[in-house]
Motif scaffolding. Structure first.
Motif, short mmCIF file in Angstrom:
data_model
loop_
_atom_site.label_atom_id
_atom_site.label_comp_id
_atom_site.label_asym_id
_atom_site.label_seq_id
_atom_site.Cartn_x
_atom_site.Cartn_y
_atom_site.Cartn_z
N UNK A 171 0.83 -1.22 0.00
CA UNK A 171 0.00 0.00 0.00
C UNK A 171 0.86 1.27 0.00
N UNK A 172 1.96 1.20 -0.69
CA UNK A 172 2.88 2.34 -0.79
C UNK A 172 3.21 2.58 -2.26
N UNK A 173 2.89 3.71 -2.85
CA UNK A 173 2.35 4.94 -2.23
C UNK A 173 0.84 4.85 -1.97
N UNK A 174 0.17 3.86 -2.56
CA UNK A 174 -1.25 3.65 -2.30
C UNK A 174 -1.51 2.16 -2.47
N UNK A 175 -2.64 1.69 -1.97
CA UNK A 175 -2.93 0.26 -2.11
C UNK A 175 -3.14 -0.11 -3.57
N UNK A 176 -3.67 0.83 -4.37
CA UNK A 176 -3.88 0.56 -5.79
C UNK A 176 -2.55 0.39 -6.53
N UNK A 177 -1.51 1.11 -6.08
CA UNK A 177 -0.21 1.07 -6.76
C UNK A 177 0.86 0.38 -5.93
N UNK A 178 0.47 -0.27 -4.85
CA UNK A 178 1.45 -0.88 -3.96
C UNK A 178 2.05 -2.16 -4.53
#
Length: 208
Positions: free
Chosen positions: A183-190
């Protein structure tokens, strides 16, 4: 000289109706093999798991003997949509296990049990599969230990969300492969990583 039949009587001490060495004589039959266990087609009301039976399996519980495990799609509102109910050969219901599922996404692994004597159920609450492990306990199966009882996406001690089974391997045991999102930087792009969990006799832990 004695006739052969009489000679046999004197030699063995048997009468005409006897048979030496436990051979069959046509008398009463010896104890028959135990008859198969007769289980109900649905769990009793005492299981507190009303609904539609999706599947069942008969397993050998180390402490309780033959047990039938049912997978249920619950009826009614205000409760988790799935349930695992079990009954012993004597008809006693074990404590049921609630689990959230999407539609009928609740099924047994194949095979359902492995060399650990644990039984494995695959559930899906709406997005990813999870693995529910039924660990034999003194009075049935151990508490699943949900991290948050009302949110089964979080998993628990014996429940692994976003996970799949691998095996059984050469040792006759399943491993559990669980996916984790940074989940880094976001869960969609983790970044997605995979952790293999193995049974240590008490719980599933990451491989060293």
């Amino acid at each position: 000289m004695l006739a052969p039949a009489l000679a046999m009587v004197f030699a063995t001490g048997c009468t005409a109706g006897d048979a030496p060495d436990g051979a069959s004589t046509g008398g009463p039959a010896r104890s028959a093999a135990p008859s198969p266990v007769s289980f109900p087609s649905a769990p009793p009301d005492t299981a507190h798991c009303p609904g539609t039976v999706l599947d069942h399996r008969d397993i050998s519980h180390p402490g309780l003997g033959p047990v039938r495990v049912f997978l249920i799609r619950r009826t009614g509102s205000g409760a988790p949509t799935g349930c695992v109910a079990s009954v012993t050969s004597s008809g006693d219901a074990l404590a049921s296990i609630d689990v959230d599922i999407y539609e009928n996404d609740l099924h047994f692994a194949s095979p359902e049990s492995d060399a650990t004597k644990n039984t494995f159920v695959i559930y899906n609450p709406g997005r990813y599969d999870g693995v529910l492990v039924l660990v034999p306990g003194t009075d049935g199966f151990e508490d699943i230990g949900w991290t948050e009882p009302e949110i089964h996406y979080r998993g628990g001690k014996h429940a692994f969300y976003n996970a799949r089974l691998a095996g059984p391997g050469a040792d006759g045991r399943y491993t559990i492969v669980q996916s984790q999102n940074s989940c880094n930087p976001s869960c969609a792009a983790g970044a997605i990583s995979h952790v293999t969990l193995r049974w240590n006799g008490h719980e599933y832990l990451p491989t060293a």
